[in-house]
Design an enzyme around this catalytic site. Structure first.
Site, mmCIF file in Angstrom:
data_model
loop_
_atom_site.group_PDB
_atom_site.id
_atom_site.type_symbol
_atom_site.label_atom_id
_atom_site.label_comp_id
_atom_site.label_asym_id
_atom_site.label_seq_id
_atom_site.Cartn_x
_atom_site.Cartn_y
_atom_site.Cartn_z
ATOM 1 N N LEU A 1 0.854 -1.181 0.000
ATOM 2 C CA LEU A 1 0.000 0.000 0.000
ATOM 3 C C LEU A 1 0.894 1.235 0.000
ATOM 4 O O LEU A 1 2.087 1.150 0.282
ATOM 5 C CB LEU A 1 -0.909 0.004 1.226
ATOM 6 C CG LEU A 1 -1.872 -1.171 1.356
ATOM 7 C CD1 LEU A 1 -2.561 -1.137 2.714
ATOM 8 C CD2 LEU A 1 -2.899 -1.163 0.227
ATOM 9 N N SER A 2 0.305 2.386 -0.271
ATOM 10 C CA SER A 2 1.147 3.582 -0.310
ATOM 11 C C SER A 2 1.783 3.871 1.045
ATOM 12 O O SER A 2 2.880 4.414 1.107
ATOM 13 C CB SER A 2 0.347 4.790 -0.803
ATOM 14 O OG SER A 2 -0.773 5.023 0.018
ATOM 15 N N GLU A 3 1.121 3.484 2.148
ATOM 16 C CA GLU A 3 1.732 3.666 3.466
ATOM 17 C C GLU A 3 1.302 2.548 4.412
ATOM 18 O O GLU A 3 0.154 2.093 4.392
ATOM 19 C CB GLU A 3 1.332 5.002 4.109
ATOM 20 C CG GLU A 3 1.688 6.232 3.333
ATOM 21 C CD GLU A 3 3.178 6.533 3.282
ATOM 22 O OE1 GLU A 3 3.937 5.937 4.077
ATOM 23 O OE2 GLU A 3 3.562 7.369 2.450
ATOM 24 N N THR A 4 2.238 2.146 5.262
ATOM 25 C CA THR A 4 1.947 1.323 6.430
ATOM 26 C C THR A 4 2.404 2.096 7.654
ATOM 27 O O THR A 4 3.538 2.591 7.700
ATOM 28 C CB THR A 4 2.666 -0.037 6.361
ATOM 29 O OG1 THR A 4 2.182 -0.784 5.237
ATOM 30 C CG2 THR A 4 2.433 -0.840 7.632
#
Length: 266
Positions: free
Chosen positions: A46-49
């Site tokens: 995903l774009s961020e964790t």
């Protein structure tokens, strides 16, 4: 070892819209090295964790893309606060996090929205770097820079929606991100899209931190502090922004779509 894991759609009022972020909660005393954190973020893709120990008094919050750690992330912060509120891990209406960009806060509003309190990132006009116009496929009539992002201002929402960047060329031309913005329609004061292929994300669906730049820009241009915004990616998302001089309020909603456990053992 297994860890509580959540996937949350931020800046969304229903599943499968907005920007998905993963939230991993760490028990007290759990120490994961940077390589493991990055491997988890790459696995999530995903774009961020976001990684947080809820019982840490300082609530140190870290954000990782599939390839790098970032200094500021809005949608993963919104997702983390949403999980803490939803799971009853925070009882007060304001939660603060210690981050690489200082202390940021999230306030629970009465209408079900959550408001980020983030640093303002005003812009200054700059000359275009080589290759940026070609990578975007359009002239750069108005170009600014703020911290690590270029801000390209165009004339209409249609122009923003119709952009088809060359992501390979964009990653070479710009070491960080490019925000493209324009006036919105009757429902929104402005719209935007955000591209950051150099960090492993061709297009981020809805980017809270980009509005640390777009909100003050449009507040000054339109002559008012409270603004309605939409990021017009394929998934799309709604934001409400307040320019507070050196800070920006960025509000949105969030929905949990996956809840489970992340296994770190074979």
């Amino acid at each position: 070892m297994s860890l509580p894991f959540f996937q949350v759609d931020s800046f969304a009022d229903r599943p499968f819209t907005g920007n998905p972020a993963a939230v991993v909660l760490l028990p007290v005393g759990t120490v994961l090295d940077d390589a493991t954190l990055l491997a988890i973020a790459a696995e999530n893709n995903l774009s961020e964790t976001a990684f947080l120990c809820p019982d840490d008094p300082e609530r140190r919050l870290r954000w990782l893309t599939p390839t790098v750690e970032v200094d500021l992330c809005g949608h993963a912060t919104l997702a983390t606060a949403h999980v803490l509120f939803e799971q009853g891990l925070v009882t007060e209406d304001v939660v603060e996090f210690t981050t690489r960009s200082g202390v940021v806060a999230v306030r629970r509003l009465s209408n079900g929205w959550l408001e980020l309190d983030f640093p303002s990132r005003p812009v200054e006009a700059v000359e275009p770097p080589p290759g940026l116009a070609e990578a975007l496929g359009r002239p750069l009539d108005e170009l600014h820079f703020s911290v690590e992002n270029y801000l390209v201002v165009v004339g209409s929402e249609r122009e923003v929606r119709e952009l088809r960047p060359d992501f390979g060329a964009l990653a070479t031309a710009v070491p960080h991100g490019v925000i493209v913005t324009a006036p919105g329609d009757d429902e929104h004061d402005f719209v935007s899209r955000y591209f950051v292929p150099s960090c492993g994300i061709d297009e981020d669906p809805v980017t809270g931190s980009a509005h640390c730049t777009t909100a003050p820009y449009w507040a000054r241009r339109l002559g008012r502090r409270e603004l309605r915004a939409r990021q017009v990616s394929r998934r799309g998302g709604e934001l409400r922004c307040i320019d507070r001089d050196d800070r920006v309020g960025i509000a949105g909603r969030a929905v949990t779509v996956i809840e489970g456990r992340l296994s770190l053992t074979a």
